[in-house]
Scaffold this motif. Structure first.
Motif, PDB file in Angstrom:
ATOM      1  N   SER A   9       0.836  -1.203   0.000  1.00 19.91           N
ATOM      2  CA  SER A   9       0.000   0.000   0.000  1.00 19.91           C
ATOM      3  C   SER A   9       0.873   1.256   0.000  1.00 19.91           C
ATOM      4  O   SER A   9       0.528   2.263  -0.617  1.00 19.91           O
ATOM      5  CB  SER A   9      -0.962  -0.010   1.185  1.00 19.91           C
ATOM      6  OG  SER A   9      -0.309   0.379   2.358  1.00 19.91           O
ATOM      7  N   LYS A  11       3.970   1.403  -1.307  1.00 17.67           N
ATOM      8  CA  LYS A  11       4.571   1.463  -2.649  1.00 17.67           C
ATOM      9  C   LYS A  11       3.602   2.104  -3.619  1.00 17.67           C
ATOM     10  O   LYS A  11       3.953   2.968  -4.416  1.00 17.67           O
ATOM     11  CB  LYS A  11       4.874   0.032  -3.136  1.00 17.67           C
ATOM     12  CG  LYS A  11       6.294  -0.415  -2.880  1.00 17.67           C
ATOM     13  CD  LYS A  11       6.504  -1.803  -3.433  1.00 17.67           C
ATOM     14  CE  LYS A  11       7.519  -2.540  -2.604  1.00 17.67           C
ATOM     15  NZ  LYS A  11       7.586  -3.960  -2.841  1.00 17.67           N
ATOM     16  N   HIS A  12       2.341   1.693  -3.515  1.00 21.82           N
ATOM     17  CA  HIS A  12       1.315   2.212  -4.402  1.00 21.82           C
ATOM     18  C   HIS A  12       1.102   3.707  -4.155  1.00 21.82           C
ATOM     19  O   HIS A  12       0.990   4.497  -5.086  1.00 21.82           O
ATOM     20  CB  HIS A  12       0.012   1.434  -4.163  1.00 21.82           C
ATOM     21  CG  HIS A  12      -1.114   1.897  -5.019  1.00 21.82           C
ATOM     22  ND1 HIS A  12      -1.166   1.662  -6.377  1.00 21.82           N
ATOM     23  CD2 HIS A  12      -2.226   2.620  -4.725  1.00 21.82           C
ATOM     24  CE1 HIS A  12      -2.263   2.197  -6.871  1.00 21.82           C
ATOM     25  NE2 HIS A  12      -2.923   2.790  -5.896  1.00 21.82           N
ATOM     26  N   ALA A  13       1.066   4.100  -2.884  1.00 25.18           N
ATOM     27  CA  ALA A  13       0.783   5.502  -2.549  1.00 25.18           C
ATOM     28  C   ALA A  13       1.940   6.429  -2.894  1.00 25.18           C
ATOM     29  O   ALA A  13       1.724   7.586  -3.252  1.00 25.18           O
ATOM     30  CB  ALA A  13       0.455   5.614  -1.064  1.00 25.18           C
ATOM     31  N   LEU A  14       3.177   5.930  -2.779  1.00 25.67           N
ATOM     32  CA  LEU A  14       4.340   6.816  -2.934  1.00 25.67           C
ATOM     33  C   LEU A  14       5.041   6.696  -4.283  1.00 25.67           C
ATOM     34  O   LEU A  14       5.854   7.554  -4.641  1.00 25.67           O
ATOM     35  CB  LEU A  14       5.350   6.544  -1.807  1.00 25.67           C
ATOM     36  CG  LEU A  14       4.829   6.755  -0.379  1.00 25.67           C
ATOM     37  CD1 LEU A  14       5.883   6.349   0.633  1.00 25.67           C
ATOM     38  CD2 LEU A  14       4.417   8.202  -0.154  1.00 25.67           C
ATOM     39  N   GLY A  15       4.778   5.649  -5.004  1.00 23.31           N
ATOM     40  CA  GLY A  15       5.409   5.466  -6.321  1.00 23.31           C
ATOM     41  C   GLY A  15       6.917   5.442  -6.225  1.00 23.31           C
ATOM     42  O   GLY A  15       7.493   4.733  -5.389  1.00 23.31           O
ATOM     43  N   GLY A  16       7.581   6.277  -7.043  1.00 18.44           N
ATOM     44  CA  GLY A  16       9.041   6.285  -7.112  1.00 18.44           C
ATOM     45  C   GLY A  16       9.721   6.818  -5.865  1.00 18.44           C
ATOM     46  O   GLY A  16      10.933   6.626  -5.676  1.00 18.44           O
ATOM     47  N   TYR A  18       9.205   5.762  -2.973  1.00 15.53           N
ATOM     48  CA  TYR A  18       9.379   4.626  -2.053  1.00 15.53           C
ATOM     49  C   TYR A  18      10.712   3.974  -2.402  1.00 15.53           C
ATOM     50  O   TYR A  18      10.867   3.370  -3.456  1.00 15.53           O
ATOM     51  CB  TYR A  18       8.218   3.647  -2.264  1.00 15.53           C
ATOM     52  CG  TYR A  18       8.157   2.489  -1.300  1.00 15.53           C
ATOM     53  CD1 TYR A  18       7.439   2.589  -0.118  1.00 15.53           C
ATOM     54  CD2 TYR A  18       8.787   1.279  -1.594  1.00 15.53           C
ATOM     55  CE1 TYR A  18       7.355   1.521   0.757  1.00 15.53           C
ATOM     56  CE2 TYR A  18       8.709   0.204  -0.723  1.00 15.53           C
ATOM     57  CZ  TYR A  18       7.985   0.335   0.452  1.00 15.53           C
ATOM     58  OH  TYR A  18       7.907  -0.735   1.313  1.00 15.53           O
ATOM     59  N   SER A  47       8.500  13.207  -0.295  1.00 18.46           N
ATOM     60  CA  SER A  47       7.237  12.462  -0.117  1.00 18.46           C
ATOM     61  C   SER A  47       7.046  11.975   1.309  1.00 18.46           C
ATOM     62  O   SER A  47       6.128  11.204   1.589  1.00 18.46           O
ATOM     63  CB  SER A  47       7.214  11.249  -1.065  1.00 18.46           C
ATOM     64  OG  SER A  47       7.131  11.684  -2.383  1.00 18.46           O
ATOM     65  N   ASN A  50       3.688  12.787   2.823  1.00 15.21           N
ATOM     66  CA  ASN A  50       2.649  11.936   2.209  1.00 15.21           C
ATOM     67  C   ASN A  50       2.671  10.539   2.824  1.00 15.21           C
ATOM     68  O   ASN A  50       1.630   9.913   3.012  1.00 15.21           O
ATOM     69  CB  ASN A  50       2.887  11.781   0.700  1.00 15.21           C
ATOM     70  CG  ASN A  50       2.597  13.070  -0.034  1.00 15.21           C
ATOM     71  OD1 ASN A  50       1.976  13.963   0.533  1.00 15.21           O
ATOM     72  ND2 ASN A  50       3.056  13.161  -1.274  1.00 15.21           N
ATOM     73  N   HIS A  54      -0.370   8.855   4.675  1.00 17.14           N
ATOM     74  CA  HIS A  54      -0.910   7.553   4.264  1.00 17.14           C
ATOM     75  C   HIS A  54      -1.006   6.611   5.471  1.00 17.14           C
ATOM     76  O   HIS A  54      -2.016   5.921   5.649  1.00 17.14           O
ATOM     77  CB  HIS A  54      -0.003   6.944   3.181  1.00 17.14           C
ATOM     78  CG  HIS A  54      -0.489   5.628   2.665  1.00 17.14           C
ATOM     79  ND1 HIS A  54      -1.624   5.506   1.890  1.00 17.14           N
ATOM     80  CD2 HIS A  54      -0.017   4.371   2.839  1.00 17.14           C
ATOM     81  CE1 HIS A  54      -1.827   4.225   1.608  1.00 17.14           C
ATOM     82  NE2 HIS A  54      -0.864   3.523   2.171  1.00 17.14           N
TER      83      HIS A  54
END
Lengths: 175, 419
Positions: A9, A11-16, A18, A47, A50, A54
């Motif tokens: 979750s 990885k999905h929320a933070l993209g690159g 992460y 990030s 964020n 999250h």
């Protein structure tokens, strides 16, 4: 605690932003051994807010403390949260790590998300010289009012020693 | 006198608030502290908290010493919780270095940790009674507390700073010939527990001085990251022994205690803090009894020779987190070990009061100046020794009030409300 889902979750929320994760699984108990987990993720500073937002959306986190590590060119900040408290074996430590370059030691406050973070953020301001952007109160917490030294910065040890010597002399002690 | 002048006087009166700095307290304590209260009459309308008057730089000092020297330093972070910090610290280092702890050592650590909780909670209860002006109860409580201190002395050699945990195990055994002393102490506490509950929780004057005083709501406790009995009194079922078991706690079914266990709805006030701590004494007695009855046989340390232990620690590298539910709440230590170096690369210590600092603000707001001693005491017994208070009116005129005077105010309130 489903560790894979938790990491996925983020990885999905933070993209690159992460940058990686790590799981330390430990066995506890002597009669009927159980498993406990220390979880770590590393995120880009941009990030970081964020990531905490999250975390606060998906869980009810507890912030234990923020630790710092002077690595020379950078200062690493480890936000030691715990998630899943309230039931037996339900909790894991969840540390969000981010790296701040010494040339720009700033990070956004998370007190807008978790008011209890203020104590630990204020401590990082005074002990590492970090600019916590948006913190409601940035006064020294543990160091004397007006002290400008940053004792946990390894590149500033000389200044710290000089100031400590001055304060000891001011107090009238010989050592 | 015309209406304008009356209005002006009324306005001036309403705008007058007093700033009351409380502390810093006795510098020999772990965390002397200064509160600055804004008062509207007797009512607290604002509070600012300044700790750090005796910041000793323990983490900084610890990073200049080898790990075993740092362990003894960790024991001196707090005189009351003198095993709580070593328990968290040893676990952090053992986790970082991958060192196993034998089962018998895990049980012995747990026994000493729980005995510490018994004496700490009883100490707190006595202090609370004193702040309310109920000194008979202080004397009863501290008399009862002595039994746990005596037992600690019998088992470890010391009443404080027990020097029991060491990396990879414990330094001393609980010998079979001393087990009867522990059972005697447990029987003593079992026989007195109902008396303590009656004296504190079924006493009208204690209830009147502590019910709805210093309240912290469930949401505030979570938002402010409160820990220990301070959070549990608000109904937050947070307890490291339950949530993320370790040592012998992993072999037992530990549950976080809240006022619901006493049959009342949690309000997070001082009364609820008393409930939680007294019931936790009962819980600790059960834990110690279990550990004594099920004490595993075997070695005390997985690396018994100190030079070999130091060598193993010097080779280790990595990060570790160690946590323990101290009497006042979660203690957490974070360490980073660097290979080839005897000292800690990083050591971060977090004591429960650090987490509960911010919880004080909502607890104080709206209550009276006479409630300051008991609310300050409600989260942590080390913080209640306020040595002096300066009063300043709006014009900046200052007077000084000693701690005794603040306690007198508190006692007068008890007499007043008890008629």
């Amino acid at each position: 605690m489903n560790v894979e889902n938790l990491f996925a979750s983020f990885k999905h929320a933070l993209g690159g932003a992460y940058l990686g994760d790590r799981t330390i699984e430990r066995t506890v108990g002597t009669i009927d051994p159980g498993k406990v987990y220390d979880l770590w993720i590393t995120v880009e500073r941009d990030s970081f807010h964020n990531a905490v937002a999250h975390l606060c959306t998906e869980y009810t986190p507890h912030l234990s403390v923020i630790s710092g590590d002077d690595l020379g060119e950078n200062v690493a900040l480890n936000y030691h949260f715990t998630v899943g408290w309230g039931e037996r074996y339900g909790e894991a430590t969840f540390t969000i790590r981010t790296m701040l370059p010494k040339s720009d030691l700033s990070i956004p406050t998370i007190t807008d998300l978790l008011a209890g973070a203020q104590t630990s953020e204020r401590e990082k301001i005074e002990f590492y010289g970090i600019d916590v952007v948006g913190i409601p109160d940035s006064r020294n917490l543990f160091l004397p009012e007006g002290a400008t030294i940053h004792p946990w910065r390894k590149d500033l040890e000389e200044e710290t020693a000089k100031e400590v010597k001055r304060m000891v002399k001011w107090e009238g002690r010989n050592e | 006198m015309n209406n304008d002048s009356i209005n002006l006087k009324v306005g001036q009166c309403a705008a007058t608030t007093y700033t009351v700095p409380v502390g810093p307290v006795h510098p020999a304590l772990k965390e002397p502290i200064r509160f600055s209260f804004d008062l509207d009459g007797e009512r607290i309308v604002g509070v600012d908290i300044k700790p750090g008057f005796a910041h000793r730089g323990i983490e900084y000092m610890g990073m200049k010493r080898n790990l075993i020297q740092a362990l003894y330093l960790s024991e001196r972070i707090c005189g009351i919780c003198s095993i709580s910090h070593p328990l968290a610290f040893t676990q952090a280092v053992e986790n970082a270095a991958g060192i196993e702890v034998p089962p018998r050592a895990q049980y012995i650590r747990t026994i000493i940790g729980e005995l510490e909780r018994v004496h700490s909670h009883l100490l707190w209860a006595g202090v609370g009674a004193h702040e309310l002006g109920f000194d008979t109860l202080l004397h009863l409580t501290w008399n009862v507390r002595e039994k746990s201190m005596d037992l600690l002395e019998e088992l470890t050699g010391n009443r404080v700073d027990y020097a029991i945990p060491i990396f990879s195990g414990v330094r001393r055994d609980v010998p079979a010939e001393k087990a009867h002393l522990a059972y005697e102490a447990l029987d003593y506490y079992k026989s007195l527990l109902q008396q303590m509950i009656d004296a504190f929780l079924h006493d009208k004057s204690v209830e009147m001085r502590t019910r709805d005083v210093g309240a912290l709501t469930y949401d505030q406790a979570i938002e402010l990251c409160a820990v220990g009995p301070t959070a549990r009194a608000s109904g937050v079922k947070k307890d490291v022994r339950q949530d993320m078991p370790y040592l012998a706690y992993a072999d037992m079914d530990i549950r976080a205690i809240t006022p619901a266990d006493f049959g009342t709805e949690p309000r997070g006030d001082v009364y609820d803090n008393i409930i939680v701590r007294l019931l936790e004494v009962q819980q600790s007695i059960g834990i110690i009894e279990y550990c004594l009855e099920n004490l595993p046989s075997g070695e005390l340390m997985s690396i018994p020779k100190v030079p070999a232990l130091l060598a193993a620690l010097k080779k280790a590298s990595g990060e570790g987190i160690g946590r323990h539910e101290a009497p006042r709440g979660e203690v957490i230590h974070y360490v980073r070990l660097a290979e080839g170096v005897e000292e800690l690369a990083v050591w971060k210590v977090k004591a429960p009061t650090y987490s509960n600092l911010m919880a004080w603000v909502p607890k104080f707001l709206g209550d009276e100046i006479a409630d300051v001693p008991i609310i300050a005491a409600s989260i942590d017994p080390c913080m209640c020794c306020m040595d002096r208070v300066h009063l300043a009116d709006a014009a900046g005129n200052k007077t000084t009030r000693m701690k005794e005077e603040l306690v007198r105010l508190s006692r007068e309130k008890t007499r007043r409300i008890c008629g």
